[in-house]
Write a protein that holds these residues in place. Structure first.
Motif, PDB file in Angstrom:
ATOM      1  N   GLY A 112       0.820  -1.200   0.000  1.00  0.00           N
ATOM      2  CA  GLY A 112       0.000   0.000   0.000  1.00  0.00           C
ATOM      3  C   GLY A 112       0.852   1.247   0.000  1.00  0.00           C
ATOM      4  N   TRP A 113       0.229   2.345   0.373  1.00  0.00           N
ATOM      5  CA  TRP A 113       0.881   3.657   0.397  1.00  0.00           C
ATOM      6  C   TRP A 113       0.806   4.226   1.807  1.00  0.00           C
ATOM      7  CZ3 TRP A 113       3.278   5.078  -4.008  1.00  0.00           C
ATOM      8  CH2 TRP A 113       2.924   4.373  -5.164  1.00  0.00           C
ATOM      9  N   LEU A 114       1.890   4.872   2.243  1.00  0.00           N
ATOM     10  CA  LEU A 114       1.935   5.489   3.569  1.00  0.00           C
ATOM     11  C   LEU A 114       2.112   6.990   3.391  1.00  0.00           C
ATOM     12  CD1 LEU A 114       2.073   5.134   6.677  1.00  0.00           C
ATOM     13  CD2 LEU A 114       4.558   4.992   6.418  1.00  0.00           C
ATOM     14  N   VAL A 115       1.204   7.750   3.964  1.00  0.00           N
ATOM     15  CA  VAL A 115       1.291   9.213   3.919  1.00  0.00           C
ATOM     16  C   VAL A 115       1.736   9.692   5.291  1.00  0.00           C
ATOM     17  CG1 VAL A 115       0.016  11.370   3.593  1.00  0.00           C
ATOM     18  CG2 VAL A 115      -0.561   9.358   2.212  1.00  0.00           C
ATOM     19  N   THR A 116       2.813  10.479   5.333  1.00  0.00           N
ATOM     20  CA  THR A 116       3.300  11.047   6.591  1.00  0.00           C
ATOM     21  C   THR A 116       3.589  12.528   6.362  1.00  0.00           C
ATOM     22  OG1 THR A 116       4.355   8.948   7.136  1.00  0.00           O
ATOM     23  CG2 THR A 116       5.021  10.865   8.429  1.00  0.00           C
ATOM     24  N   ILE A 117       2.921  13.379   7.114  1.00  0.00           N
ATOM     25  CA  ILE A 117       3.113  14.827   7.014  1.00  0.00           C
ATOM     26  C   ILE A 117       3.209  15.376   8.430  1.00  0.00           C
ATOM     27  CG2 ILE A 117       2.084  17.016   6.294  1.00  0.00           C
ATOM     28  CD1 ILE A 117       0.641  15.450   4.089  1.00  0.00           C
ATOM     29  N   GLN A 118       4.212  16.222   8.671  1.00  0.00           N
ATOM     30  CA  GLN A 118       4.333  16.862   9.977  1.00  0.00           C
ATOM     31  C   GLN A 118       4.065  18.351   9.817  1.00  0.00           C
ATOM     32  OE1 GLN A 118       7.840  15.988  12.241  1.00  0.00           O
ATOM     33  NE2 GLN A 118       7.520  17.689  13.623  1.00  0.00           N
ATOM     34  N   ARG A 119       3.200  18.851  10.674  1.00  0.00           N
ATOM     35  CA  ARG A 119       2.873  20.275  10.680  1.00  0.00           C
ATOM     36  C   ARG A 119       2.809  20.763  12.121  1.00  0.00           C
ATOM     37  NH1 ARG A 119       3.990  20.177   5.951  1.00  0.00           N
ATOM     38  NH2 ARG A 119       2.642  20.766   4.228  1.00  0.00           N
ATOM     39  N   ARG A 120       3.621  21.776  12.415  1.00  0.00           N
ATOM     40  CA  ARG A 120       3.615  22.432  13.725  1.00  0.00           C
ATOM     41  C   ARG A 120       3.665  21.429  14.880  1.00  0.00           C
ATOM     42  NH1 ARG A 120       1.390  25.208   9.872  1.00  0.00           N
ATOM     43  NH2 ARG A 120       1.656  27.458   9.756  1.00  0.00           N
ATOM     44  N   GLY A 121       4.545  20.443  14.742  1.00  0.00           N
ATOM     45  CA  GLY A 121       4.762  19.466  15.806  1.00  0.00           C
ATOM     46  C   GLY A 121       3.795  18.296  15.825  1.00  0.00           C
ATOM     47  N   VAL A 122       2.806  18.279  14.939  1.00  0.00           N
ATOM     48  CA  VAL A 122       1.830  17.188  14.886  1.00  0.00           C
ATOM     49  C   VAL A 122       2.124  16.337  13.647  1.00  0.00           C
ATOM     50  CG1 VAL A 122      -0.616  16.605  14.675  1.00  0.00           C
ATOM     51  CG2 VAL A 122       0.088  18.577  16.046  1.00  0.00           C
ATOM     52  N   ILE A 123       2.201  15.009  13.838  1.00  0.00           N
ATOM     53  CA  ILE A 123       2.443  14.106  12.716  1.00  0.00           C
ATOM     54  C   ILE A 123       1.113  13.507  12.263  1.00  0.00           C
ATOM     55  CG2 ILE A 123       3.564  11.971  11.992  1.00  0.00           C
ATOM     56  CD1 ILE A 123       5.796  12.633  14.008  1.00  0.00           C
ATOM     57  N   HIS A 124       0.827  13.658  10.985  1.00  0.00           N
ATOM     58  CA  HIS A 124      -0.373  13.096  10.365  1.00  0.00           C
ATOM     59  C   HIS A 124       0.105  11.904   9.541  1.00  0.00           C
ATOM     60  CE1 HIS A 124      -2.575  16.814  11.356  1.00  0.00           C
ATOM     61  NE2 HIS A 124      -1.424  17.395  11.078  1.00  0.00           N
ATOM     62  N   ARG A 125      -0.304  10.695   9.917  1.00  0.00           N
ATOM     63  CA  ARG A 125       0.158   9.482   9.239  1.00  0.00           C
ATOM     64  C   ARG A 125      -1.016   8.538   9.014  1.00  0.00           C
ATOM     65  NH1 ARG A 125       5.028   7.142  11.919  1.00  0.00           N
ATOM     66  NH2 ARG A 125       6.136   8.212  10.274  1.00  0.00           N
ATOM     67  N   LYS A 126      -1.076   8.000   7.797  1.00  0.00           N
ATOM     68  CA  LYS A 126      -2.140   7.058   7.494  1.00  0.00           C
ATOM     69  C   LYS A 126      -1.666   6.107   6.395  1.00  0.00           C
ATOM     70  CE  LYS A 126      -7.120   6.981   6.655  1.00  0.00           C
ATOM     71  NZ  LYS A 126      -8.305   7.810   6.458  1.00  0.00           N
ATOM     72  N   HIS A 127      -2.020   4.825   6.561  1.00  0.00           N
ATOM     73  CA  HIS A 127      -1.653   3.800   5.589  1.00  0.00           C
ATOM     74  C   HIS A 127      -2.859   3.482   4.714  1.00  0.00           C
ATOM     75  CE1 HIS A 127      -0.962  -0.401   4.210  1.00  0.00           C
ATOM     76  NE2 HIS A 127       0.223   0.119   3.952  1.00  0.00           N
ATOM     77  N   PHE A 128      -2.615   3.334   3.421  1.00  0.00           N
ATOM     78  CA  PHE A 128      -3.666   3.017   2.466  1.00  0.00           C
ATOM     79  C   PHE A 128      -3.330   1.677   1.818  1.00  0.00           C
ATOM     80  CE2 PHE A 128      -3.763   7.470   3.189  1.00  0.00           C
ATOM     81  CZ  PHE A 128      -5.114   7.769   3.241  1.00  0.00           C
ATOM     82  N   SER A 129      -3.996   0.627   2.283  1.00  0.00           N
ATOM     83  CA  SER A 129      -3.732  -0.740   1.844  1.00  0.00           C
ATOM     84  C   SER A 129      -4.279  -0.981   0.438  1.00  0.00           C
ATOM     85  CB  SER A 129      -4.383  -1.724   2.820  1.00  0.00           C
ATOM     86  OG  SER A 129      -4.369  -3.031   2.295  1.00  0.00           O
ATOM     87  N   ASP A 130      -3.464  -1.651  -0.386  1.00  0.00           N
ATOM     88  CA  ASP A 130      -3.915  -2.011  -1.733  1.00  0.00           C
ATOM     89  C   ASP A 130      -5.138  -2.922  -1.657  1.00  0.00           C
ATOM     90  OD1 ASP A 130      -1.756  -0.587  -2.674  1.00  0.00           O
ATOM     91  OD2 ASP A 130      -0.581  -2.344  -3.263  1.00  0.00           O
ATOM     92  N   GLY A 131      -5.126  -3.861  -0.711  1.00  0.00           N
ATOM     93  CA  GLY A 131      -6.232  -4.809  -0.577  1.00  0.00           C
ATOM     94  C   GLY A 131      -7.536  -4.147  -0.180  1.00  0.00           C
ATOM     95  N   VAL A 132      -7.480  -3.245   0.765  1.00  0.00           N
ATOM     96  CA  VAL A 132      -8.687  -2.568   1.260  1.00  0.00           C
ATOM     97  C   VAL A 132      -9.273  -1.647   0.189  1.00  0.00           C
ATOM     98  CG1 VAL A 132      -9.532  -0.869   2.933  1.00  0.00           C
ATOM     99  CG2 VAL A 132      -8.005  -2.706   3.678  1.00  0.00           C
TER     100      VAL A 132
END
Length: 163
Positions: free
Chosen positions: A10-30
């Motif tokens: 799948g794909w992993l999105v990781t973005i940090q803004r002002r000390g907060v990490i936004h992370r989410k995995h997007f599974s190919d299967g799902v």
């Protein structure tokens, strides 16, 4: 992400803004395959960036660092390294103003304490930084300094190819 051992695709999105990490995995299967999971990841990335825009250059330039001892962001007192081991009366001290440039490099200007006096050099550094920050526009890009600018073709390189 393609890991056969853990069977994770799948794909992993990781973005940090002002000390907060936004992370989410997007599974190919799902999500029904690589293209669909990629599209979902890009949509999520765009939503996070819209809700949490990057620092402007001006905002980034005003972050107070933990090691700040002058009390002013981007202004510090500096001893010329080649004179650091000399007796105090032989050392060369400066007040230095610095600020980021759009391409990720930093600009520094120093003012001699010997030439302008402690207060004069400090005030000149403050003014130099303030004037430079007025001209800062755009968003801060923390990766700019790691990316090499594209090489421009020069006339001499074109002549070498033709020869």
């Amino acid at each position: 992400m393609d890991n056969e051992v853990s069977r994770t695709h799948g794909w992993l999105v990781t973005i940090q803004r002002r000390g907060v990490i936004h992370r989410k995995h997007f599974s190919d299967g799902v999500h029904g395959g690589k293209q669909k999971s990629f599209a979902a990841a890009k949509t999520y990335r765009d939503e996070v960036i819209t809700k949490n825009p990057p620092f402007s250059m001006r905002e980034y330039s005003n972050i107070v660092k933990k090691n700040n001892r002058s009390g002013v962001v981007g202004v510090c007192r500096y001893c010329a390294s080649e004179t650091r081991d000399l007796p105090e009366d032989k050392q060369r001290w400066f007040w230095v103003a610095s600020w980021p440039l759009p391409d990720g490099r930093r600009k520094r200007v120093k003012f001699s304490v010997k030439k302008y006096g402690e207060e004069g050099a400090f005030k000149m550094a403050l003014k130099a930084r303030k004037d430079a920050l007025r001209g800062l526009d755009g968003a801060f890009d923390p990766g700019a300094v790691r990316r090499k600018p594209a090489r421009r073709k020069t006339e001499s390189s074109e002549l070498r190819k033709a020869a």
